[in-house]
Enzyme design. Sequence first.
Site, PDB file in Angstrom:
ATOM      1  N   ASP A 122     -91.983  18.021 -52.361  1.00  0.00           N
ATOM      2  CA  ASP A 122     -92.736  16.800 -52.083  1.00  0.00           C
ATOM      3  C   ASP A 122     -92.610  15.863 -53.279  1.00  0.00           C
ATOM      4  O   ASP A 122     -92.482  16.300 -54.425  1.00  0.00           O
ATOM      5  CB  ASP A 122     -94.203  17.163 -51.859  1.00  0.00           C
ATOM      6  CG  ASP A 122     -95.040  16.027 -51.310  1.00  0.00           C
ATOM      7  OD1 ASP A 122     -95.323  16.024 -50.104  1.00  0.00           O
ATOM      8  OD2 ASP A 122     -95.430  15.141 -52.103  1.00  0.00           O
TER       9      ASP A 122
ATOM     10  N   HIS B 168    -102.252  19.573 -52.608  1.00  0.00           N
ATOM     11  CA  HIS B 168    -103.104  18.947 -53.626  1.00  0.00           C
ATOM     12  C   HIS B 168    -104.491  19.589 -53.709  1.00  0.00           C
ATOM     13  O   HIS B 168    -105.237  19.297 -54.651  1.00  0.00           O
ATOM     14  CB  HIS B 168    -103.281  17.455 -53.352  1.00  0.00           C
ATOM     15  CG  HIS B 168    -102.042  16.650 -53.538  1.00  0.00           C
ATOM     16  ND1 HIS B 168    -101.276  16.713 -54.673  1.00  0.00           N
ATOM     17  CD2 HIS B 168    -101.433  15.745 -52.724  1.00  0.00           C
ATOM     18  CE1 HIS B 168    -100.241  15.894 -54.560  1.00  0.00           C
ATOM     19  NE2 HIS B 168    -100.311  15.294 -53.380  1.00  0.00           N
TER      20      HIS B 168
END
Length: 307
Positions: free
Chosen positions: A159, A122
Amino acid sequence: MATACYSHDDCAAHLTPRGHPEQVARLQAVERGLAGLPLLRLKAPLAGDADILRCHPATYLAQLRAAVPTSGTVGLDPDTWMSPGSLEAALRAVGGICAAVDLVLSGGAGNAFVGCRPPGHHAERDRAMGFCLFGTAAIGAMHALEVHGLARVAVLDFDVHHGNGTQDLLWAERRVRFVSSHQMPLYPGTGRPDERGAYGQIENLPLDAGSGGAAMWRAWQPALERLQAWSPELIVISAGFDAHRDDPLAGLDWTEADFARLTAAICKVAAECCSGRVVSTLEGGYDLPALAASVAAHVGELARNAQ
């Protein structure tokens, strides 16, 4: 040939507030998953500034260094925290993936898993977010390109949350194909199919909440066929295990068998294209028993497929 596994005790020094899902106990769950597997265990080195600067500007690295607290924890945003040991832990994660790329490309191991934290996918170019400080997988891909001179590297992310940071860091990198499956809608809100990258080299595979292994396979099977046609010279995996049905942060219905099936399929593509060269790095996974079982399934498949 062996599967290498990089880890380091410094990764336990990254502390988050009580109740935070990205906790030290995740490393203990990972170790339970790795127990008994035939692995070459190695300590992750510290990344150097040059490694970080392949994806992040010097101003961002300086900001993170200045943000490290002398005690306690400090929030960079509502989700992302630093303690006195956090920066060194993140540098171990980046150093681990760079060392894993070096080892696999030199023939010292058939493939590798980096079991470090904090996660990385991220983190954007100049922004920490989503528990992440540095774009670990993207840095590993750039290390393969710039240090080893590869021409085609794939980054595959399963993910449950979209790897917005990896996408941001690799948006204009024509030598990397980034493929991500993720639940949508869900944090961080990116990952639409029309987000294609500057050269059409990004492929997003959004999945509906409640969907399981069958939907996963319908998305990934043709994506892997397209990837094989592109013929990567190395595959980097962002291995998040929060798509598991027991994970508290999302709503997909995967099991550890699904992680094993997808890992085996990725290894098959790698065997066809690049002598089995795969480097995997830990991302999410927040139910501790599910994390342990999923790591065992994923790394077990890596070990079975090490060439």
